[in-house]
Design a protein around this motif. Structure first.
Motif, mmCIF file in Angstrom:
data_model
loop_
_atom_site.group_PDB
_atom_site.id
_atom_site.type_symbol
_atom_site.label_atom_id
_atom_site.label_comp_id
_atom_site.label_asym_id
_atom_site.label_seq_id
_atom_site.Cartn_x
_atom_site.Cartn_y
_atom_site.Cartn_z
ATOM 1 N N GLY A 75 -43.573 12.110 -11.842
ATOM 2 C CA GLY A 75 -42.681 11.093 -12.395
ATOM 3 C C GLY A 75 -42.256 11.375 -13.818
ATOM 4 O O GLY A 75 -41.597 10.556 -14.447
ATOM 5 N N PHE A 76 -42.651 12.529 -14.333
ATOM 6 C CA PHE A 76 -42.320 12.874 -15.717
ATOM 7 C C PHE A 76 -41.729 14.272 -15.775
ATOM 8 O O PHE A 76 -42.225 15.154 -15.082
ATOM 9 C CB PHE A 76 -43.598 12.818 -16.565
ATOM 10 N N ASN B 105 -43.757 5.249 -12.356
ATOM 11 C CA ASN B 105 -45.036 4.836 -11.803
ATOM 12 C C ASN B 105 -44.991 4.376 -10.366
ATOM 13 O O ASN B 105 -45.935 3.753 -9.879
ATOM 14 C CB ASN B 105 -45.501 3.653 -12.647
ATOM 15 N N THR C 231 -40.018 7.936 -27.739
ATOM 16 C CA THR C 231 -40.486 7.013 -26.699
ATOM 17 C C THR C 231 -40.316 7.636 -25.324
ATOM 18 O O THR C 231 -41.228 7.617 -24.495
ATOM 19 C CB THR C 231 -39.693 5.690 -26.757
ATOM 20 N N PRO D 190 -35.474 0.008 -22.389
ATOM 21 C CA PRO D 190 -35.645 0.371 -20.983
ATOM 22 C C PRO D 190 -36.399 -0.733 -20.244
ATOM 23 O O PRO D 190 -37.325 -1.326 -20.795
ATOM 24 C CB PRO D 190 -36.520 1.641 -21.039
ATOM 25 N N ASN D 191 -36.004 -0.965 -19.020
ATOM 26 C CA ASN D 191 -36.726 -1.904 -18.172
ATOM 27 C C ASN D 191 -37.461 -1.103 -17.112
ATOM 28 O O ASN D 191 -36.861 -0.582 -16.182
ATOM 29 C CB ASN D 191 -35.750 -2.884 -17.523
ATOM 30 N N MET D 192 -38.785 -1.021 -17.305
ATOM 31 C CA MET D 192 -39.582 -0.156 -16.427
ATOM 32 C C MET D 192 -40.296 -0.940 -15.328
ATOM 33 O O MET D 192 -41.197 -0.427 -14.674
ATOM 34 C CB MET D 192 -40.640 0.601 -17.262
ATOM 35 N N LEU D 193 -39.905 -2.193 -15.137
ATOM 36 C CA LEU D 193 -40.576 -3.013 -14.128
ATOM 37 C C LEU D 193 -40.316 -2.450 -12.740
ATOM 38 O O LEU D 193 -39.194 -2.102 -12.389
ATOM 39 C CB LEU D 193 -40.069 -4.456 -14.186
ATOM 40 N N LEU D 194 -41.380 -2.405 -11.947
ATOM 41 C CA LEU D 194 -41.232 -1.935 -10.571
ATOM 42 C C LEU D 194 -40.940 -3.114 -9.654
ATOM 43 O O LEU D 194 -41.335 -4.240 -9.918
ATOM 44 C CB LEU D 194 -42.523 -1.248 -10.102
ATOM 45 N N ASN E 127 -40.421 10.511 -24.457
ATOM 46 C CA ASN E 127 -41.407 11.573 -24.253
ATOM 47 C C ASN E 127 -42.731 11.046 -23.712
ATOM 48 O O ASN E 127 -43.575 11.818 -23.280
ATOM 49 C CB ASN E 127 -41.627 12.325 -25.574
ATOM 50 N N MET E 128 -42.880 9.732 -23.722
ATOM 51 C CA MET E 128 -44.123 9.120 -23.224
ATOM 52 C C MET E 128 -43.937 8.394 -21.900
ATOM 53 O O MET E 128 -44.901 8.059 -21.221
ATOM 54 C CB MET E 128 -44.655 8.122 -24.240
ATOM 55 N N LEU E 129 -42.695 8.099 -21.532
ATOM 56 C CA LEU E 129 -42.465 7.270 -20.347
ATOM 57 C C LEU E 129 -42.473 8.097 -19.070
ATOM 58 O O LEU E 129 -41.959 9.221 -19.038
ATOM 59 C CB LEU E 129 -41.119 6.548 -20.459
ATOM 60 N N SER E 130 -43.035 7.518 -18.013
ATOM 61 C CA SER E 130 -42.948 8.203 -16.727
ATOM 62 C C SER E 130 -42.779 7.182 -15.611
ATOM 63 O O SER E 130 -42.965 5.989 -15.809
ATOM 64 C CB SER E 130 -44.174 9.076 -16.486
#
Lengths: 347, 163
Positions: free
Chosen positions: B19-20, B12, B5, B116-120, B7-10
């Motif tokens: 960002g990756f 934003n 996973t 993971p919480n990826m909320l901006l 490996n796909m997240l960056s």
């Protein structure tokens, strides 16, 4: 829970009313006080401070959606299982379906959507899938199993993400699917990494349809397919500026309970995709194929088990349940449409 | 969160160009056994960002992966030594508690209970606005191509992006 959620009402914005409809007051009313307005000044063309009112109501919508699903997902799963979307039925089927019949219809919805998009013939090519608005992961787990692909799901609800991961582990699919909390309007992925971009009944929650579609397109790989299955309002006739007031009123009442922003039509989605130069754009109206769904949901809500669970679950669920008849009314009167829109990103 | 996973997240956040990959701050890592499936690994291998995976695995306490991505012969060979290492790194290491850190801004995205919480935040998101001449200098958000068409006669500069 999806059943108690009002169908996303997509309001066709009449052309002359667009700007007023975009104003903050017409976005979803939040339960929280909005933050104080920031000063809006134009120092130069390059720097403009936008009013906070617009952005804070979007924040409030996001929180509202998360809380709604945090509260209601468990209830939905208890009664309907792990697919939080409509079933696909043969039109005019008068057969009273059993619970397992409805579950099969939900699986059929996934299969029909894949087939409509032309995906089923390309199984070998599907390696990575994103499930945008994944609920508790029903679609993700199904699609990952079907294609042997890696599927990543995003949801605003931490409760849903946790449950989705737990279900994946229980089904020995942890190596293929994973779920995180993220915003569909700001997907935390690099460009072009997904062979299949899947949005099953989540588009209705997106306050900015253009941004939503842009993000779906951004993360799709060249040659990848995008599938959007969502609640829309009916297409406007040529020359028609807006929905009738009574139609808008119906949708507004549904919006409130289910944390839905403004509705749009299937044509609006097609326009957006065309403007982004997608190819092989197809759409269909599946309203007749989902007609048995809401009556079935209401029936389950009215069982002893359903009522007790509703009462336990909280006000959001109860309000949602009370709004369900409006869904049926909307479909019957042709205001609400169940639409599928698919396309392919050029190589 | 497993490394397949990661490996796909960056990241934003508006304005971020690199960002990756996200750096990992690991507070709690657990290992969960997963059935070994070499075909799945071979199928996925081409899509993996290798350097990111090696670095991430190291942050999680696993340093067995080779620095350089092996070539196809190693993947396709009957000797599964490499595939077993890949399997372990990609699928069996879980970040339960910690954070993912944007390499450019240092912003931390928390990871709790493996999620993971990826909320901006509001101020990390770009807005597109135009200045509606009918409303003085009040900005109006542009949300769709339709908005653009409708606003073009009454707005200055339809390409403004708000930081």
């Amino acid at each position: 829970m999806k059943a108690t959620l009002a169908p996303s009402s997509l309001i066709s914005l009449p052309r002359h009313k667009v700007s007023s409809l975009r104003s903050p007051s017409l976005l979803l009313q939040s339960q929280r006080p909005s933050s104080a307005l920031m000063t809006t000044t134009t120092a130069s063309r390059g720097s403009v401070a936008v009013t906070a009112a617009a952005t804070s109501s979007v924040e409030a919508l996001r929180e509202g959606i998360a809380e709604f699903y945090n509260e209601t997902s468990g209830l939905w799963e208890e009664i309907w299982g792990d697919h939080m979307h409509h079933g696909f039925y043969d039109p005019d089927s008068s057969v009273q379906l059993s619970d397992s019949g409805h579950r099969e219809a939900q699986i059929r919805m996934i299969e029909e959507s894949l087939r409509f998009a032309g995906v089923t013939e390309e199984e070998k090519k599907i390696k990575r899938v994103v499930d945008v608005g994944c609920g508790i992961g029903g679609s993700s787990r199904y699609i990952a199993s079907k294609f042997g692909a890696e599927c990543i799901g995003i949801t605003l609800s931490p409760v849903q993400a946790k449950r989705a991961n737990d279900l994946a582990a229980a089904q020995s699919l942890s190596h293929k699917v994973s779920f995180q909390v993220a915003d569909a309007l700001e997907q935390p992925f690099e460009d072009g990494i997904f062979d299949l971009v899947w949005s099953m009944e989540s588009g209705e929650h997106m306050p900015d349809k253009a941004k939503f579609v842009k993000e779906l397109v951004r993360v799709a790989a060249p040659g990848g397919r995008i599938i959007i299955v969502t609640w829309c309002h009916r297409n406007l006739s040529p020359g028609e500026e807006a929905l009738q007031p009574w139609e808008q009123n119906l949708l507004d009442r549904i919006c409130k309970t289910f944390y839905l922003p403004a509705w749009c039509s299937t044509s609006d989605y097609v326009d957006l995709l065309q403007s982004l130069s997608l190819q092989d754009i197809k759409c269909a109206d599946w309203s007749e194929n989902v007609a048995p769904f809401w009556p079935a949901v209401i029936r389950t809500a009215l069982t002893w088990k359903g009522l007790v669970s509703l009462l336990r679950s909280g006000m959001k669920s109860i309000k949602g349940a009370l709004t369900m008849p409006l869904m049926i009314e909307g479909y019957k009167k042709g205001v609400i449409k169940f639409g599928i829109i698919t396309c392919q990103k050029p190589l | 969160m497993r490394l397949i996973t990661h490996n796909m997240l960056s990241c934003n956040i508006k304005g971020v160009k690199n960002g990756f990959p996200l750096k990992i701050e690991a507070e709690k890592v657990i290992e969960k056994e997963v059935d070994f499936n070499p075909d799945f690994l071979r199928h996925m291998f081409a899509k993996i960002e290798w350097k990111a995976l090696v670095e991430a695995a190291r942050s999680m306490g696993y340093a067995e992966l080779p620095e350089d991505s092996p070539d196809a012969t190693v993947i396709e060979s009957a000797d599964e030594t490499f595939l077993r290492k890949l399997h372990h790194a990609l699928l069996e290491l879980h970040l339960e508690e910690g954070a993912l850190v944007c390499p450019e801004t240092g912003r931390k995205f928390p990871v709790n209970k493996g999620i993971p919480n990826m909320l901006l935040h509001e101020d990390e998101v770009k807005q597109t606005v135009c200045i509606d001449l009918r409303k003085g200098n009040e900005p109006t958000r542009i949300r769709s191509p339709k908005d653009r068409v409708l606003m073009q006669d009454v707005c200055i500069d339809l390409s403004l992006q708000v930081p």
